[in-house]
Motif scaffolding. Structure first.
Motif, PDB file in Angstrom:
ATOM      1  N   GLY A 131       1.661   7.513   2.585  1.00  0.00           N
ATOM      2  CA  GLY A 131       1.837   6.530   3.806  1.00  0.00           C
ATOM      3  C   GLY A 131       0.708   6.982   4.544  1.00  0.00           C
ATOM      4  N   THR A 132       0.776   8.058   5.657  1.00  0.00           N
ATOM      5  CA  THR A 132      -0.685   8.454   6.154  1.00  0.00           C
ATOM      6  C   THR A 132      -1.711   8.707   5.048  1.00  0.00           C
ATOM      7  N   ASN A 133      -1.214   9.585   3.764  1.00  0.00           N
ATOM      8  CA  ASN A 133      -2.339   9.907   2.923  1.00  0.00           C
ATOM      9  C   ASN A 133      -2.574   8.952   1.822  1.00  0.00           C
ATOM     10  N   LEU A 141       0.713  -1.166   0.041  1.00  0.00           N
ATOM     11  CA  LEU A 141       0.037  -0.061   0.131  1.00  0.00           C
ATOM     12  C   LEU A 141       1.086   1.087   0.056  1.00  0.00           C
ATOM     13  N   THR A 142       1.817   1.409   0.901  1.00  0.00           N
ATOM     14  CA  THR A 142       2.522   2.732   1.192  1.00  0.00           C
ATOM     15  C   THR A 142       3.542   3.090   0.030  1.00  0.00           C
ATOM     16  N   GLU A 143       3.442   4.472  -0.222  1.00  0.00           N
ATOM     17  CA  GLU A 143       4.396   4.815  -1.196  1.00  0.00           C
ATOM     18  C   GLU A 143       5.117   6.084  -0.588  1.00  0.00           C
ATOM     19  N   VAL A 156      -0.882   2.031  11.303  1.00  0.00           N
ATOM     20  CA  VAL A 156      -1.484   3.419  10.938  1.00  0.00           C
ATOM     21  C   VAL A 156      -0.869   4.162  12.147  1.00  0.00           C
ATOM     22  N   THR A 157      -0.767   5.357  12.012  1.00  0.00           N
ATOM     23  CA  THR A 157       0.000   6.270  13.148  1.00  0.00           C
ATOM     24  C   THR A 157      -1.090   6.655  14.218  1.00  0.00           C
ATOM     25  N   ASN A 158      -0.549   6.824  15.262  1.00  0.00           N
ATOM     26  CA  ASN A 158      -1.463   7.148  16.562  1.00  0.00           C
ATOM     27  C   ASN A 158      -2.187   8.542  16.109  1.00  0.00           C
ATOM     28  N   GLU A 159      -1.252   9.630  15.387  1.00  0.00           N
ATOM     29  CA  GLU A 159      -1.882  10.821  15.167  1.00  0.00           C
ATOM     30  C   GLU A 159      -3.198  10.570  14.471  1.00  0.00           C
ATOM     31  N   MET A 160      -2.974   9.765  13.271  1.00  0.00           N
ATOM     32  CA  MET A 160      -4.445   9.704  12.324  1.00  0.00           C
ATOM     33  C   MET A 160      -5.357   8.809  13.377  1.00  0.00           C
TER      34      MET A 160
HETATM   35  C1  FAD Z   1       8.690  -1.765   9.780  1.00  0.00           C
HETATM   36  C2  FAD Z   1       7.825  -1.305   8.981  1.00  0.00           C
HETATM   37  C3  FAD Z   1       7.040  -2.121   8.185  1.00  0.00           C
HETATM   38  C4  FAD Z   1       5.990  -1.627   7.294  1.00  0.00           C
HETATM   39  N1  FAD Z   1       5.262  -2.631   6.631  1.00  0.00           N
HETATM   40  C5  FAD Z   1       4.342  -2.137   5.489  1.00  0.00           C
HETATM   41  C6  FAD Z   1       3.840  -3.065   4.775  1.00  0.00           C
HETATM   42  O1  FAD Z   1       4.058  -4.161   4.845  1.00  0.00           O
HETATM   43  N2  FAD Z   1       3.026  -2.390   3.541  1.00  0.00           N
HETATM   44  C7  FAD Z   1       2.655  -1.133   3.591  1.00  0.00           C
HETATM   45  O2  FAD Z   1       2.073  -0.805   2.704  1.00  0.00           O
HETATM   46  N3  FAD Z   1       3.469  -0.326   4.355  1.00  0.00           N
HETATM   47  C8  FAD Z   1       4.255  -0.676   5.519  1.00  0.00           C
HETATM   48  N4  FAD Z   1       4.930   0.287   6.335  1.00  0.00           N
HETATM   49  C9  FAD Z   1       4.434   1.536   6.116  1.00  0.00           C
HETATM   50  C10 FAD Z   1       3.805   2.195   6.970  1.00  0.00           C
HETATM   51  O3  FAD Z   1       2.496   1.900   7.145  1.00  0.00           O
HETATM   52  C11 FAD Z   1       4.014   3.779   6.999  1.00  0.00           C
HETATM   53  O4  FAD Z   1       5.228   4.173   7.517  1.00  0.00           O
HETATM   54  C12 FAD Z   1       2.809   4.385   7.780  1.00  0.00           C
HETATM   55  O5  FAD Z   1       1.564   4.297   7.578  1.00  0.00           O
HETATM   56  C13 FAD Z   1       3.298   6.216   8.100  1.00  0.00           C
HETATM   57  O6  FAD Z   1       3.500   6.452   6.714  1.00  0.00           O
HETATM   58  P1  FAD Z   1       4.664   7.392   6.337  1.00  0.00           P
HETATM   59  O7  FAD Z   1       5.856   6.884   6.870  1.00  0.00           O
HETATM   60  O8  FAD Z   1       4.651   7.851   4.877  1.00  0.00           O
HETATM   61  O9  FAD Z   1       4.506   8.557   7.380  1.00  0.00           O
HETATM   62  P2  FAD Z   1       4.082  10.182   6.956  1.00  0.00           P
HETATM   63  O10 FAD Z   1       2.680  10.029   6.246  1.00  0.00           O
HETATM   64  O11 FAD Z   1       5.019  10.930   6.332  1.00  0.00           O
HETATM   65  O12 FAD Z   1       3.690  10.875   8.026  1.00  0.00           O
HETATM   66  C14 FAD Z   1       4.675  11.442   8.959  1.00  0.00           C
HETATM   67  C15 FAD Z   1       4.133  11.898  10.502  1.00  0.00           C
HETATM   68  O13 FAD Z   1       3.482  13.057  10.163  1.00  0.00           O
HETATM   69  C16 FAD Z   1       2.058  12.583  10.711  1.00  0.00           C
HETATM   70  N5  FAD Z   1       0.987  13.231  10.108  1.00  0.00           N
HETATM   71  C17 FAD Z   1       0.843  13.155   8.556  1.00  0.00           C
HETATM   72  N6  FAD Z   1      -0.339  13.638   8.570  1.00  0.00           N
HETATM   73  C18 FAD Z   1      -1.016  14.176   9.664  1.00  0.00           C
HETATM   74  C19 FAD Z   1      -2.183  14.871   9.930  1.00  0.00           C
HETATM   75  N7  FAD Z   1      -2.983  15.093   8.997  1.00  0.00           N
HETATM   76  N8  FAD Z   1      -2.464  15.020  11.293  1.00  0.00           N
HETATM   77  C20 FAD Z   1      -1.486  14.500  12.243  1.00  0.00           C
HETATM   78  N9  FAD Z   1      -0.443  14.093  11.910  1.00  0.00           N
HETATM   79  C21 FAD Z   1      -0.217  13.767  10.705  1.00  0.00           C
HETATM   80  C22 FAD Z   1       2.049  11.279  10.939  1.00  0.00           C
HETATM   81  O14 FAD Z   1       1.287  10.547  11.942  1.00  0.00           O
HETATM   82  C23 FAD Z   1       3.410  10.829  11.156  1.00  0.00           C
HETATM   83  O15 FAD Z   1       3.750  10.921  12.498  1.00  0.00           O
HETATM   84  C24 FAD Z   1       5.886  -0.341   7.212  1.00  0.00           C
HETATM   85  C25 FAD Z   1       6.495   0.753   8.036  1.00  0.00           C
HETATM   86  C26 FAD Z   1       7.440   0.102   8.784  1.00  0.00           C
HETATM   87  C27 FAD Z   1       8.391   1.135   9.580  1.00  0.00           C
END
Ligand code: FAD
Length: 404
Positions: free
Chosen positions: A147-149, A141-143, A384-388
């Motif tokens: 990630g969050t979006n 899923l994640t790109e 999913v991040t705890n912020e979301m």
């Molecule tokens: C060990 C590991 C395994 C993983 N495995 C997978 C997998 O198998 N498949 C897959 O698809 N993904 C995987 N992931 C990805 C993971 O799901 C994402 O890293 C996660 O969803 C966060 O996305 P991001 O890293 O792009 O953070 P970002 O989207 O860049 O966010 C960065 C920070 O900003 C905060 N933030 C962003 N927007 C808001 C907002 N509107 N309000 C408040 N805070 C905000 C976020 O909460 C976060 O703290 C993995 C990640 C890790 C570290």
């Protein structure tokens, strides 16, 4: 300096107190706990250090039916629900290592998604193999910019005859090296102004590590997992049309449906992992003497353990409530999110307390607690991040404005 961890202590068992727990549930706990007890910290450490899939463990779970816990009996499963899946995950996590979180990719993302949204042919093809331990999943899923979006994904799938041609890049994708299938999230159409979730399609991509159109680059991620995370580049990857899961352009709606079970599974693994940390902390505090007294006698040691335990118990209640609502066809979005939030933070607290209780030993790899802390802390960010999660609560429970 090496010390054998004694593991689960009876004083920490609180069985029979869960949401709607029956004697059958108690039996599941006991059976699963016995399986987990066969795989000690040494086993998990070996898998993590050598990046090997815990195949014997996986096959033991399959042989006892636990990989198919929610899969209907007609497809080789045992036809139970999310409450039972949460019990299994909690107990396996409490057994140590990656025992419970291992469920997320295959029984949850593979099993529940296909069970609820697969075609009859897909159910026939995939569900029996998941239940029997013959098929593992990864989830793409994640790109980098999504990630969050999630709505921002731009991995595209374009129709060409009876196939789709997929181009794009995924980041952080776990366990592709072990996977027989990857659940891949792509964009097939532009979102509609009135429906930003429109235009996303899910594909079941076979043998992702062996596809000509896929290039895998391992990422240097510091988590104590046996899986590697990858950058997955897709260049003209061809996938047959009948490998779409659910409706073309309707993938996000079904993904959101499955995400509630992912949050519940994450919460159950946090509760189990946190209780593992408490078990180890209590064990250590009751054994270790400093100044001619067991350190567990000091309230400075005892009370933080008690606090973390109390927080885990609250998280646990919410986890089973969410599971129960899912099983009863009720909307469990709020409970699943609250459970994931509270369980991940309570588990981090438990890991932190367990490290402090272990003194310098807390930072060695002979003791498991530092790894538990890392895994618990990860759960605050992934899946999913705890912020979301807090955004969700603010918006949907409290009626506050959406901030993004
Ligand atoms: C060990 C590991 C395994 C993983 N495995 C997978 C997998 O198998 N498949 C897959 O698809 N993904 C995987 N992931 C990805 C993971 O799901 C994402 O890293 C996660 O969803 C966060 O996305 P991001 O890293 O792009 O953070 P970002 O989207 O860049 O966010 C960065 C920070 O900003 C905060 N933030 C962003 N927007 C808001 C907002 N509107 N309000 C408040 N805070 C905000 C976020 O909460 C976060 O703290 C993995 C990640 C890790 C570290």
């Amino acid at each position: 300096m090496t010390k054998t961890v004694t593991g689960i202590v009876d004083a920490c068992l609180v069985d029979g107190m869960d949401y709607g727990e029956t004697s059958e549930h108690q039996m599941i706990r006991d059976t699963v706990r016995e399986i987990a007890a066969d795989y000690d910290w040494g086993y998990w450490k070996d898998c993590i250090e050598n990046k090997t899939f815990p195949e014997e463990y996986w096959q033991d779970l399959a042989a006892d039916g636990w990989l198919g816990v929610t899969i209907p009996e007609e497809y080789g499963g045992v036809g139970m629900g999310m409450v039972e899946m949460s019990i299994v995950i909690e107990e396996l996590s409490r057994g140590g290592g990656q025992g419970g979180i291992i469920f997320v990719l295959t029984p949850v993302f593979g099993g529940i998604s296909i069970e609820r949204h697969g075609s009859p042919e897909q159910k026939e093809e995939f569900l029996p193999r998941i239940a029997s331990g013959d098929m593992k999943f990864s989830m793409g899923l994640t790109e980098a910019a999504a990630g969050t979006n999630t709505l921002n994904i731009d991995t595209t799938a374009e129709k060409d005859g009876d196939e789709f041609v997929i181009n794009g890049q995924k980041m952080w994708i776990s366990g592709v090296e072990n996977a027989d299938e990857m659940l891949l999230v792509t964009r097939t159409s532009e979102p509609k102004p009135e429906d930003p979730a429109y235009g996303v399609t899910l594909f079941l991509v076979p043998d992702p590590s062996e596809q000509d159109g896929i290039e895998l680059t391992p990422l240097d991620v510091e988590v104590p997992w046996f899986e590697t995370q990858y950058q997955v580049d897709m260049n003209n990857l061809r996938v047959p049309e009948d490998r779409i899961l659910g409706a073309e352009d309707g993938g996000l709606y079904l993904l959101w449906d499955t995400l509630n079970t992912e949050r519940i599974a994450g919460a159950a693994s946090g509760v189990g992992g946190g209780l593992r940390a408490i078990d180890l902390a209590v064990d250590y505090a009751n054994e270790r003497s400093v100044f001619d007294q067991k350190i567990g006698a000091h309230q400075a040691i005892q009370h933080p353990i008690a606090d973390a335990y109390a927080d885990l118990m609250c998280a646990r209640e919410m986890t089973y409530k969410a599971s129960w609502k899912w099983d009863n066809g009720e909307d469990c979005g709020m409970e699943a999110n609250v459970a994931k939030l509270r369980a991940s933070e309570a588990a981090t607290e438990a890991g932190d307390v367990a490290i402090q209780t272990h003194g310098g030993n807390g930072f060695t790899s002979d003791y498991e607690v530092y790894d538990i802390w890392q895994n618990s802390r990860l759960l605050e960010t992934v899946p999913v991040t705890n912020e979301m999660v807090r955004n969700y609560i603010g918006e949907h429970a409290l009626g506050m404005p959406k901030s993004y």
